[in-house]
Design a protein around this motif. Structure first.
Motif, PDB file in Angstrom:
ATOM      1  N   VAL A 343      61.951  -1.930  37.790  1.00 45.17           N
ATOM      2  CA  VAL A 343      61.118  -0.927  37.123  1.00 45.17           C
ATOM      3  C   VAL A 343      59.652  -1.360  37.174  1.00 45.17           C
ATOM      4  N   LYS A 344      58.782  -0.384  36.957  1.00 46.73           N
ATOM      5  CA  LYS A 344      57.354  -0.670  36.811  1.00 46.73           C
ATOM      6  C   LYS A 344      56.950  -0.467  35.359  1.00 46.73           C
ATOM      7  N   LEU A 345      56.012  -1.261  34.906  1.00 42.78           N
ATOM      8  CA  LEU A 345      55.553  -1.139  33.530  1.00 42.78           C
ATOM      9  C   LEU A 345      54.702   0.114  33.361  1.00 42.78           C
ATOM     10  N   ALA A 346      55.036   0.895  32.337  1.00 36.99           N
ATOM     11  CA  ALA A 346      54.235   2.076  32.023  1.00 36.99           C
ATOM     12  C   ALA A 346      53.022   1.722  31.176  1.00 36.99           C
ATOM     13  N   ASN A 347      53.077   0.557  30.515  1.00 31.22           N
ATOM     14  CA  ASN A 347      51.954   0.092  29.708  1.00 31.22           C
ATOM     15  C   ASN A 347      51.867  -1.425  29.813  1.00 31.22           C
ATOM     16  N   ALA A 348      50.724  -1.955  29.447  1.00 34.47           N
ATOM     17  CA  ALA A 348      50.499  -3.394  29.550  1.00 34.47           C
ATOM     18  C   ALA A 348      51.328  -4.139  28.500  1.00 34.47           C
ATOM     19  N   LEU A 349      51.635  -5.406  28.794  1.00 30.57           N
ATOM     20  CA  LEU A 349      52.395  -6.251  27.881  1.00 30.57           C
ATOM     21  C   LEU A 349      51.668  -7.578  27.721  1.00 30.57           C
ATOM     22  N   ALA A 350      51.218  -7.867  26.510  1.00 34.03           N
ATOM     23  CA  ALA A 350      50.542  -9.138  26.230  1.00 34.03           C
ATOM     24  C   ALA A 350      51.581 -10.200  25.907  1.00 34.03           C
ATOM     25  N   ARG A 351      51.447 -11.362  26.558  1.00 32.83           N
ATOM     26  CA  ARG A 351      52.333 -12.483  26.251  1.00 32.83           C
ATOM     27  C   ARG A 351      51.744 -13.764  26.807  1.00 32.83           C
ATOM     28  N   ARG A 352      52.256 -14.878  26.299  1.00 30.48           N
ATOM     29  CA  ARG A 352      51.863 -16.197  26.782  1.00 30.48           C
ATOM     30  C   ARG A 352      53.014 -16.799  27.580  1.00 30.48           C
ATOM     31  N   PRO A 353      52.710 -17.580  28.622  1.00 27.81           N
ATOM     32  CA  PRO A 353      53.784 -18.288  29.338  1.00 27.81           C
ATOM     33  C   PRO A 353      54.534 -19.202  28.366  1.00 27.81           C
ATOM     34  N   ARG A 355      58.793 -19.388  27.369  1.00 27.28           N
ATOM     35  CA  ARG A 355      60.224 -19.201  27.625  1.00 27.28           C
ATOM     36  C   ARG A 355      60.470 -17.899  28.380  1.00 27.28           C
ATOM     37  N   PRO A 356      61.572 -17.801  29.147  1.00 25.30           N
ATOM     38  CA  PRO A 356      61.959 -16.497  29.695  1.00 25.30           C
ATOM     39  C   PRO A 356      62.169 -15.532  28.533  1.00 25.30           C
ATOM     40  N   GLU A 357      61.845 -14.264  28.744  1.00 23.39           N
ATOM     41  CA  GLU A 357      61.908 -13.301  27.649  1.00 23.39           C
ATOM     42  C   GLU A 357      62.700 -12.066  28.072  1.00 23.39           C
ATOM     43  N   LEU A 358      63.444 -11.526  27.124  1.00 22.76           N
ATOM     44  CA  LEU A 358      64.088 -10.226  27.287  1.00 22.76           C
ATOM     45  C   LEU A 358      63.371  -9.257  26.354  1.00 22.76           C
ATOM     46  N   ALA A 359      62.445  -8.491  26.919  1.00 24.34           N
ATOM     47  CA  ALA A 359      61.614  -7.576  26.133  1.00 24.34           C
ATOM     48  C   ALA A 359      62.260  -6.197  26.087  1.00 24.34           C
ATOM     49  N   ARG A 360      62.193  -5.556  24.944  1.00 25.06           N
ATOM     50  CA  ARG A 360      62.789  -4.241  24.758  1.00 25.06           C
ATOM     51  C   ARG A 360      61.856  -3.163  25.293  1.00 25.06           C
ATOM     52  N   GLN A 399      57.093 -18.505  33.125  1.00 31.70           N
ATOM     53  CA  GLN A 399      55.683 -18.816  33.322  1.00 31.70           C
ATOM     54  C   GLN A 399      54.799 -17.584  33.475  1.00 31.70           C
ATOM     55  N   THR A 400      55.364 -16.409  33.281  1.00 31.67           N
ATOM     56  CA  THR A 400      54.577 -15.179  33.394  1.00 31.67           C
ATOM     57  C   THR A 400      53.733 -14.986  32.146  1.00 31.67           C
ATOM     58  N   GLY A 406      51.961  -0.967  35.714  1.00 33.67           N
ATOM     59  CA  GLY A 406      52.185  -0.832  37.148  1.00 33.67           C
ATOM     60  C   GLY A 406      52.857  -2.028  37.781  1.00 33.67           C
ATOM     61  N   GLU A 407      52.893  -3.179  37.088  1.00 33.21           N
ATOM     62  CA  GLU A 407      53.566  -4.354  37.654  1.00 33.21           C
ATOM     63  C   GLU A 407      55.083  -4.161  37.586  1.00 33.21           C
ATOM     64  N   SER A 408      55.788  -4.764  38.558  1.00 32.55           N
ATOM     65  CA  SER A 408      57.237  -4.568  38.683  1.00 32.55           C
ATOM     66  C   SER A 408      58.007  -5.727  38.064  1.00 32.55           C
ATOM     67  N   LEU A 409      59.139  -5.397  37.435  1.00 35.42           N
ATOM     68  CA  LEU A 409      60.028  -6.387  36.846  1.00 35.42           C
ATOM     69  C   LEU A 409      61.476  -5.924  37.016  1.00 35.42           C
ATOM     70  N   TRP A 410      62.377  -6.892  37.019  1.00 38.92           N
ATOM     71  CA  TRP A 410      63.792  -6.561  36.904  1.00 38.92           C
ATOM     72  C   TRP A 410      64.114  -6.295  35.437  1.00 38.92           C
TER      73      TRP A 410
END
Length: 419
Positions: A343-353, A355-360, A399-400, A406-410
């Motif tokens: 999928v591509k992000l419809a909006n920006a997501l702020a985070r710090r590198p 742990r791996p994250e499962l974002a809703r 590390q993201t 617009g950026e792509s993620l699984w």
């Protein structure tokens, strides 16, 4: 008793390795029961079933029209003498000869001698005669007698979870009852001195208990049943007694809260007294304070899942680790994990590198047909509101950093299958 194994130190176990390790320890419940198809939805089939006869068992018309006494494509202007009618449940009862035709309805059996069905919109009729008025395709519009299945075909294998489409097919093949595996009896323990039942007055520092409601509802959606549920204060003796009692009456014990390393987090220590914690801590956000092990009981080792106390972390770890294990406990051959989509992000997501994250996130489709993920504005593991309307769990590498629209993620697609 030996303490928890921590091969990854402070970081904890990666999610995929944690899942692999705990699933390797799960053994299915052997008890079986017989249920009707109406009671079988979501259960795990225990015996392979083969078709006893071909279905539908006769050639049938695919549409309303006319069955012709020939097996070749008719030509414009050709005539047939009308002889009668075939309807579902009321077939035409004699051989259809060359030059003859009958009125036939969708699903009705073709009589012997019939080899072609003429769509009704292509024909002209009088009281006794049928005439082909326009050119027709080379499709005879006949359903094969073994369209659904042949005698001896495997209809469903053992170890498969039963879905609406499987049940409908089994009913259509004459199957009325099934042997299924017993559902695991789940014991749910919610710990915390600060917890007050919803609806009651709370004092400063107390919170209304929500994890039990959240987890039991999730498990209900997954067609699992909580056998026993209790809320226990952070007192070692009360918690020890609750863990021991649940392990004697349930097939799996699940706790939420009291699993971390605080002054009143007693669960891991108590499980090590009553059995053993196999591993503790996940390299995951949310969900780091997770434990897996077993509690000894007269019937054998009872799997133990220690979920975090924060509600979102409890929900995420239940979906990622508890649900696959429950599937194996119930006799499913392989656990069904959530399908992954890009999928591509419809909006920006702020985070710090870190742990791996499962974002809703919520699934959207843009004007060009691209799958888009709209991320909840707050990803706090304490905020149940971040779960609302979630279709996706975005898989964000450790590390993201911040991500732009617009950026792509699984992502894991967590919508419920309907068929």
């Amino acid at each position: 008793m030996p303490g928890p194994v921590e091969p990854y130190g402070r970081e904890g176990l990666p999610l995929s390795e944690a899942r692999h390790r705990l699933l390797a320890d799960i053994r299915p419940i052997n008890a079986l029961t017989t249920v009707s198809l109406e009671e079988a939805l979501g259960r795990v089939n225990a015996r392979s079933i083969t078709a006893q006869v071909s279905i539908p068992g006769f050639q049938a018309s695919i549409m309303d029209g006319y069955a012709l006494g020939q097996n070749k494509r008719p030509t414009v202007g050709q005539h047939w003498t009308l002889q009668g009618r075939s309807a579902p449940g009321s077939p035409f009862d004699r051989v259809l000869n060359a030059g003859e035709a009958i009125r036939i309805l969708t699903g009705a059996p073709l009589p012997e001698g019939a080899g072609w069905v003429l769509p009704q919109e292509c024909a002209e009729t009088s009281q006794t005669q049928l005439t082909l008025a326009v050119e027709v395709s080379d499709q005879p519009w006949i359903r094969a007698e073994d369209e659904e299945c042949k005698t001896g075909d495997l209809l469903i294998n053992h170890g498969q979870r039963l879905t609406p489409s499987q049940l409908g097919r089994l009913a259509g093949c004459g199957v009325a009852t099934l042997q299924v595996h017993q559902k695991p009896r789940i014991g749910l323990l919610i710990s915390g001195d600060e917890l007050v039942p919803a609806g009651l007055e709370r004092r400063t520092g107390e919170i209304w208990e929500s994890n039990g409601t959240l987890l039991e509802a999730i498990l209900h959606n997954l067609r699992q049943v909580v056998h026993s549920r209790c809320v226990v204060p952070d007192q070692p003796e009360a918690l020890r007694q609750a863990l021991a009692e649940l392990s004697q009456t349930c097939d799996v014990v699940v706790s939420t809260g009291g699993i971390s390393a605080g002054d009143t987090d007693w669960i891991r220590e108590l499980v090590n007294e009553l059995g053993q914690v196999s591993f503790w801590k996940l390299f995951l956000k949310p969900g780091r304070p997770f434990a897996f092990g077993h509690i000894n009981s007269p019937e054998g080792n009872v799997p133990f899942f220690g979920l975090p106390g924060n509600p979102v972390a409890a929900a995420i770890t239940a979906l990622q680790l508890l649900w696959p294990a429950l599937q194996l406990l119930e006799g499913q051959e392989e656990p069904d994990l959530f399908p992954r989509v890009k999928v591509k992000l419809a909006n920006a997501l702020a985070r710090r590198p870190g742990r791996p994250e499962l974002a809703r996130a919520q699934l959207e489709v843009d004007a060009s047909g691209e799958l888009m993920a709209r991320v909840s504005d707050s990803q706090a593991s304490s905020r149940i509101g971040s779960l609302l309307n979630s279709d996706l769990l975005l898989e964000i590498p450790a590390q993201t950093g911040g991500l732009e629209a617009g950026e792509s993620l699984w992502a894991q697609l967590i919508r419920t299958r309907l068929l």
